[in-house]
Design a protein around this motif. Structure first.
Motif, PDB file in Angstrom:
ATOM      1  N   GLN A  83      -1.373   8.337   3.438  1.00 46.90           N
ATOM      2  CA  GLN A  83      -1.649   8.306   4.875  1.00 46.90           C
ATOM      3  C   GLN A  83      -3.092   8.712   5.166  1.00 46.90           C
ATOM      4  OE1 GLN A  83       0.142  11.409   7.259  1.00 46.90           O
ATOM      5  NE2 GLN A  83       0.305  10.059   9.045  1.00 46.90           N
ATOM      6  N   ARG A  84      -3.537   9.781   4.531  1.00 51.65           N
ATOM      7  CA  ARG A  84      -4.894  10.267   4.793  1.00 51.65           C
ATOM      8  C   ARG A  84      -5.942   9.266   4.322  1.00 51.65           C
ATOM      9  NH1 ARG A  84      -5.389  15.544   6.403  1.00 51.65           N
ATOM     10  NH2 ARG A  84      -3.394  16.640   6.608  1.00 51.65           N
ATOM     11  N   LEU A  85      -5.700   8.620   3.188  1.00 51.98           N
ATOM     12  CA  LEU A  85      -6.657   7.629   2.707  1.00 51.98           C
ATOM     13  C   LEU A  85      -6.713   6.434   3.647  1.00 51.98           C
ATOM     14  CD1 LEU A  85      -8.634   6.737   0.521  1.00 51.98           C
ATOM     15  CD2 LEU A  85      -6.694   5.779  -0.746  1.00 51.98           C
ATOM     16  N   LEU A  86      -5.558   5.964   4.100  1.00 52.92           N
ATOM     17  CA  LEU A  86      -5.531   4.821   5.016  1.00 52.92           C
ATOM     18  C   LEU A  86      -6.183   5.168   6.353  1.00 52.92           C
ATOM     19  CD1 LEU A  86      -1.963   3.381   4.310  1.00 52.92           C
ATOM     20  CD2 LEU A  86      -4.161   2.511   3.508  1.00 52.92           C
ATOM     21  N   GLN A  87      -6.040   6.410   6.789  1.00 50.57           N
ATOM     22  CA  GLN A  87      -6.721   6.831   8.015  1.00 50.57           C
ATOM     23  C   GLN A  87      -8.235   6.810   7.828  1.00 50.57           C
ATOM     24  OE1 GLN A  87      -4.775  10.617   8.520  1.00 50.57           O
ATOM     25  NE2 GLN A  87      -3.308   9.824  10.021  1.00 50.57           N
ATOM     26  N   LEU A  88      -8.695   7.246   6.660  1.00 46.55           N
ATOM     27  CA  LEU A  88     -10.131   7.202   6.381  1.00 46.55           C
ATOM     28  C   LEU A  88     -10.632   5.766   6.296  1.00 46.55           C
ATOM     29  CD1 LEU A  88     -10.312  10.079   3.735  1.00 46.55           C
ATOM     30  CD2 LEU A  88     -11.340  10.110   6.003  1.00 46.55           C
TER      31      LEU A  88
ATOM     32  N   LEU B  79       0.810  -1.222   0.000  1.00 46.20           N
ATOM     33  CA  LEU B  79       0.000   0.000   0.000  1.00 46.20           C
ATOM     34  C   LEU B  79       0.843   1.271   0.000  1.00 46.20           C
ATOM     35  CD1 LEU B  79      -2.693  -1.104   2.616  1.00 46.20           C
ATOM     36  CD2 LEU B  79      -3.010  -0.896   0.138  1.00 46.20           C
ATOM     37  N   HIS B  80       2.150   1.159  -0.161  1.00 46.69           N
ATOM     38  CA  HIS B  80       2.997   2.345   0.003  1.00 46.69           C
ATOM     39  C   HIS B  80       2.676   3.451  -1.002  1.00 46.69           C
ATOM     40  CE1 HIS B  80       5.346   0.601  -3.317  1.00 46.69           C
ATOM     41  NE2 HIS B  80       5.978   1.749  -3.420  1.00 46.69           N
ATOM     42  N   ASP B  81       2.228   3.081  -2.187  1.00 49.26           N
ATOM     43  CA  ASP B  81       1.914   4.081  -3.211  1.00 49.26           C
ATOM     44  C   ASP B  81       0.418   4.304  -3.382  1.00 49.26           C
ATOM     45  OD1 ASP B  81       4.396   4.981  -3.947  1.00 49.26           O
ATOM     46  OD2 ASP B  81       4.612   3.662  -5.683  1.00 49.26           O
ATOM     47  N   VAL B  82      -0.399   3.880  -2.410  1.00 49.65           N
ATOM     48  CA  VAL B  82      -1.844   4.016  -2.569  1.00 49.65           C
ATOM     49  C   VAL B  82      -2.247   5.486  -2.675  1.00 49.65           C
ATOM     50  CG1 VAL B  82      -2.471   4.109  -0.102  1.00 49.65           C
ATOM     51  CG2 VAL B  82      -4.039   3.051  -1.761  1.00 49.65           C
ATOM     52  N   GLY B  83      -1.403   6.382  -2.185  1.00 46.12           N
ATOM     53  CA  GLY B  83      -1.681   7.807  -2.340  1.00 46.12           C
ATOM     54  C   GLY B  83      -1.678   8.242  -3.784  1.00 46.12           C
ATOM     55  N   ARG B  84      -0.893   7.583  -4.624  1.00 44.29           N
ATOM     56  CA  ARG B  84      -0.919   7.883  -6.060  1.00 44.29           C
ATOM     57  C   ARG B  84      -2.265   7.476  -6.644  1.00 44.29           C
ATOM     58  NH1 ARG B  84       3.963   5.682  -9.284  1.00 44.29           N
ATOM     59  NH2 ARG B  84       3.305   7.382 -10.658  1.00 44.29           N
ATOM     60  N   ALA B  85      -2.765   6.325  -6.199  1.00 42.54           N
ATOM     61  CA  ALA B  85      -4.100   5.910  -6.642  1.00 42.54           C
ATOM     62  C   ALA B  85      -5.144   6.909  -6.173  1.00 42.54           C
ATOM     63  CB  ALA B  85      -4.422   4.517  -6.089  1.00 42.54           C
ATOM     64  N   ALA B  86      -4.995   7.399  -4.929  1.00 41.02           N
ATOM     65  CA  ALA B  86      -5.953   8.374  -4.397  1.00 41.02           C
ATOM     66  C   ALA B  86      -5.933   9.663  -5.209  1.00 41.02           C
ATOM     67  CB  ALA B  86      -5.638   8.659  -2.927  1.00 41.02           C
ATOM     68  N   LEU B  87      -4.743  10.129  -5.545  1.00 45.52           N
ATOM     69  CA  LEU B  87      -4.643  11.357  -6.345  1.00 45.52           C
ATOM     70  C   LEU B  87      -5.278  11.150  -7.719  1.00 45.52           C
ATOM     71  CD1 LEU B  87      -1.001  12.512  -5.485  1.00 45.52           C
ATOM     72  CD2 LEU B  87      -3.137  13.610  -4.779  1.00 45.52           C
ATOM     73  N   GLY B  88      -5.061   9.981  -8.304  1.00 44.81           N
ATOM     74  CA  GLY B  88      -5.621   9.711  -9.626  1.00 44.81           C
ATOM     75  C   GLY B  88      -7.116   9.470  -9.623  1.00 44.81           C
ATOM     76  N   MET B  89      -7.640   8.894  -8.538  1.00 44.23           N
ATOM     77  CA  MET B  89      -9.064   8.551  -8.476  1.00 44.23           C
ATOM     78  C   MET B  89      -9.927   9.677  -7.918  1.00 44.23           C
ATOM     79  SD  MET B  89      -8.527   4.700  -6.934  1.00 44.23           S
ATOM     80  CE  MET B  89     -10.249   4.294  -6.748  1.00 44.23           C
ATOM     81  N   ARG B  90      -9.339  10.527  -7.061  1.00 41.00           N
ATOM     82  CA  ARG B  90     -10.158  11.526  -6.386  1.00 41.00           C
ATOM     83  C   ARG B  90      -9.820  12.969  -6.750  1.00 41.00           C
ATOM     84  NH1 ARG B  90     -13.639  12.270  -5.903  1.00 41.00           N
ATOM     85  NH2 ARG B  90     -13.914  13.512  -4.036  1.00 41.00           N
TER      86      ARG B  90
END
Length: 270
Positions: A197-202, A151-162
């Protein structure tokens, strides 16, 4: 606000818009529930995997690969494939595939496979480093290390999806390391590590995991998990080729680490 039309505040607002929050794939959740249930069995795991054709096919591909099939004895039954791989490896593979096919990134399938292939490779190296550097699990569980890498790059997915549906098509979406961090901060007012980090917290993930994701580009980070992930990510970027077929990732990681094991001495010296 910069010329891209994004700034930190607008990026944060888009990431936190709960009515349209990216959700974890159902299969990911089910696999994790089985993995964490001491009363679950290989049959329970097979039942979840069997419900998805793509996951079943990939598990069979792994089970018939040279790494797991040195005698070149082919098998075609899912139950036998799980027995050959072992439950832990099966869970790892199935978890990665559930994210690859369950989180619909706004880009072509080749980019999606490359994105999750990299994540899977980092996860495997994270687990290896954690086992070597922390065999007694004094600092982290080895399973937690694997999940951090995945999940280390899940923030990239978040930026692309949201935030920006063109993220993966822009130049910034193809950068790595500090170049990527700096470009994201200029373009979006924040980088993918913080977004992750913010997505995983949510998603209510454990604090140590979300903090490790937040700091995985910092070699001097305080959390042990973050330093493990930094070392693994650096290693994968150096030793593994881009866009390797997903089913070859495990073999390629194994070959690379046998030829040149990751140096984790800096992790222990802090």
């Amino acid at each position: 606000m910069n010329e891209s039309g994004f700034d930190r505040q607008s990026t944060l607002e888009l990431l936190a818009f709960s009515d349209d929050l990216p959700s974890l794939p159902d299969r990911f959740v089910k696999i994790q529930q089985i993995a964490q249930d001491p009363d679950s069995s290989a049959d329970d795991l097979a039942e979840v995997i069997r419900s998805d054709q793509a996951t079943s096919a990939m598990i069979l591909k792994f089970a018939n690969s040279p790494a797991y099939n040195p005698t070149q004895t082919p098998i075609g039954e899912l139950s036998k494939a799980i027995a050959r791989l072992g439950s832990r490896e099966t869970v790892h593979i199935a978890t990665a595939i559930s994210l690859m096919y369950g989180m619909i990134l706004p880009t072509g399938m080749a980019n999606i496979r490359a994105f999750w292939g990299h994540a899977f490779a980092v996860a495997l190296v994270c687990e290896w480093i954690a086992r070597e550097a922390d065999p007694a699990e004094q600092h982290c569980s080895h399973e937690r290390a694997f999940m951090t890498g995945l999940l280390h790059d899940v923030g990239r997915a978040a930026l692309g999806m949201r935030v920006d549906f063109s993220y993966f098509e822009r130049d910034v979406g193809h950068l790595r390391g500090e170049s990527l961090i700096q470009a994201e901060e200029v373009f979006y007012g924040m980088n993918h590590a913080e977004a992750g980090q913010r997505l995983l917290q949510l998603w209510l993930f454990p604090d140590d995991l979300s903090e490790a994701v937040a700091q995985h580009h910092n070699p001097d980070a305080s959390p042990f998990l973050a330093r493990v992930c930094f070392a693994a990510n650096t290693y994968v970027n150096e030793y593994l080729p881009d866009r390797a077929p997903f089913e070859t990732i495990h073999d390629r990681v194994t070959e690379a680490m046998e030829a040149s094991p990751p140096d984790f001495s800096s992790i222990l010296n802090q």
